[in-house]
Design a protein around this motif. Sequence first.
Motif, mmCIF file in Angstrom:
data_model
loop_
_atom_site.group_PDB
_atom_site.id
_atom_site.type_symbol
_atom_site.label_atom_id
_atom_site.label_comp_id
_atom_site.label_asym_id
_atom_site.label_seq_id
_atom_site.Cartn_x
_atom_site.Cartn_y
_atom_site.Cartn_z
ATOM 1 N N LYS A 19 43.812 -76.034 -62.511
ATOM 2 C CA LYS A 19 42.301 -75.723 -61.972
ATOM 3 C C LYS A 19 42.156 -75.520 -60.536
ATOM 4 C CE LYS A 19 40.325 -75.793 -66.670
ATOM 5 N NZ LYS A 19 39.063 -76.633 -67.343
ATOM 6 N N ILE A 122 30.634 -82.292 -62.221
ATOM 7 C CA ILE A 122 30.807 -81.626 -63.152
ATOM 8 C C ILE A 122 31.748 -82.725 -64.192
ATOM 9 C CG2 ILE A 122 31.361 -79.273 -62.466
ATOM 10 C CD1 ILE A 122 34.266 -79.800 -61.958
ATOM 11 N N ASP A 125 34.722 -81.008 -69.116
ATOM 12 C CA ASP A 125 34.579 -79.664 -69.850
ATOM 13 C C ASP A 125 33.954 -78.494 -68.794
ATOM 14 O OD1 ASP A 125 35.253 -80.530 -72.277
ATOM 15 O OD2 ASP A 125 33.452 -81.441 -72.380
ATOM 16 N N ASP A 126 34.212 -79.063 -67.305
ATOM 17 C CA ASP A 126 33.723 -78.022 -66.311
ATOM 18 C C ASP A 126 32.329 -77.737 -66.339
ATOM 19 O OD1 ASP A 126 36.351 -78.311 -65.568
ATOM 20 O OD2 ASP A 126 36.851 -75.964 -66.577
ATOM 21 N N GLU A 127 31.519 -78.641 -67.018
ATOM 22 C CA GLU A 127 30.013 -78.345 -66.953
ATOM 23 C C GLU A 127 29.218 -78.874 -65.813
ATOM 24 O OE1 GLU A 127 29.695 -78.052 -71.979
ATOM 25 O OE2 GLU A 127 29.624 -79.964 -71.039
ATOM 26 N N ARG A 196 34.332 -83.760 -59.963
ATOM 27 C CA ARG A 196 34.514 -84.048 -61.298
ATOM 28 C C ARG A 196 34.163 -85.730 -61.288
ATOM 29 N NH1 ARG A 196 36.611 -80.986 -64.851
ATOM 30 N NH2 ARG A 196 37.884 -79.753 -63.510
ATOM 31 N N GLU A 264 25.715 -76.163 -67.883
ATOM 32 C CA GLU A 264 26.304 -74.968 -68.090
ATOM 33 C C GLU A 264 27.389 -75.047 -67.318
ATOM 34 O OE1 GLU A 264 23.159 -71.478 -68.140
ATOM 35 O OE2 GLU A 264 22.431 -73.040 -66.317
ATOM 36 N N HIS A 265 28.235 -74.237 -67.684
ATOM 37 C CA HIS A 265 29.646 -74.121 -67.344
ATOM 38 C C HIS A 265 29.580 -73.522 -65.570
ATOM 39 C CE1 HIS A 265 33.618 -72.410 -66.555
ATOM 40 N NE2 HIS A 265 34.015 -73.216 -67.523
ATOM 41 N N PHE A 266 30.514 -74.091 -64.864
ATOM 42 C CA PHE A 266 30.327 -74.076 -63.429
ATOM 43 C C PHE A 266 30.570 -72.717 -62.990
ATOM 44 C CE2 PHE A 266 34.957 -73.654 -63.354
ATOM 45 C CZ PHE A 266 35.266 -72.909 -62.407
ATOM 46 N N THR A 267 30.893 -71.933 -63.611
ATOM 47 C CA THR A 267 31.050 -70.342 -63.211
ATOM 48 C C THR A 267 29.680 -70.038 -63.232
ATOM 49 O OG1 THR A 267 31.365 -69.799 -65.364
ATOM 50 C CG2 THR A 267 33.495 -69.966 -63.946
ATOM 51 N N LYS A 268 28.510 -70.395 -63.883
ATOM 52 C CA LYS A 268 27.198 -69.941 -63.874
ATOM 53 C C LYS A 268 26.704 -70.220 -62.259
ATOM 54 C CE LYS A 268 26.538 -68.767 -68.150
ATOM 55 N NZ LYS A 268 25.849 -67.414 -68.725
#
Length: 274
Positions: A19, A122, A125-127, A196, A264-268
Amino acid sequence: MAEVTVAIPVYNAEKFLAKAIASVLSQTYQDFELWIVDDGSTDSSMEIAQQFSDDKRVKIFSDGKNLALSSRLNTVAQNVETKYLARMDSDDIMHPQRIEKQLSTLINHPEIDVLGTNLYSINEDDEVVGKRYSLPNDFLGEYVTFIHPTIMGKTAWFKANPYDEKALRIEDADLWMRTKDFSVFKTMGEPLFFYRELGNQYYKKYFQGFGGVFYLLKKNLFSSRYVRFCLRYFIASFIYWIYYIVGKEHVLIQNRNQIKLNGEHFTKFINNEK
């Protein structure tokens, strides 16, 4: 020749390394070199890195030795040929515009030697659980200290100011204290990094730095700057240890962020989509 080299030191990072690498290769700014520098990994990290070797920008270095982070960073700085050098850790994720925006800032402000950024914290879980500093995105100034993997700076500066390889685990703090009086350090308010942080036995990271702290204290015994740093380090270490004993260490990790977020997931959080 590329303008920027991104350096990822790697040690047993198989869980998140793919990743991290993918986030570098997915940057909006594409004219860079990516150096993946192994530090004697015994897991599958190098097999994972080799999966990206078809990209001509990727250079993989592995000599089987475990020399520690500061040694690897010094070697990178002495050997890269690009004008700028960027740090990256093997378990973090870059915002897609990190290189583009940091490089633009460095070009537009040539007085800056080293430039850091704000970040999102994060979990595994990438949140996104927090934003480190409550700063406007257009902020550019001095703010606390760097979060090490967010920095980008002039390669010539890193060549002239190597890390002290005896300051184990606190080599970055020593470098900033040692050079701040004759260097220009700035931080961007925009979070361009997903950092992270895992709240499990975090106190051990502090304890592992005791050797480096004692070394710096002995070396700089008459420096109030270093004495204050060492005292704060020892106090923080034992606070983390006590919180771990009572099962609350995760609270300290979360409180490092000035803004708490809801996971929320980092992509947001890319392109300010929240």
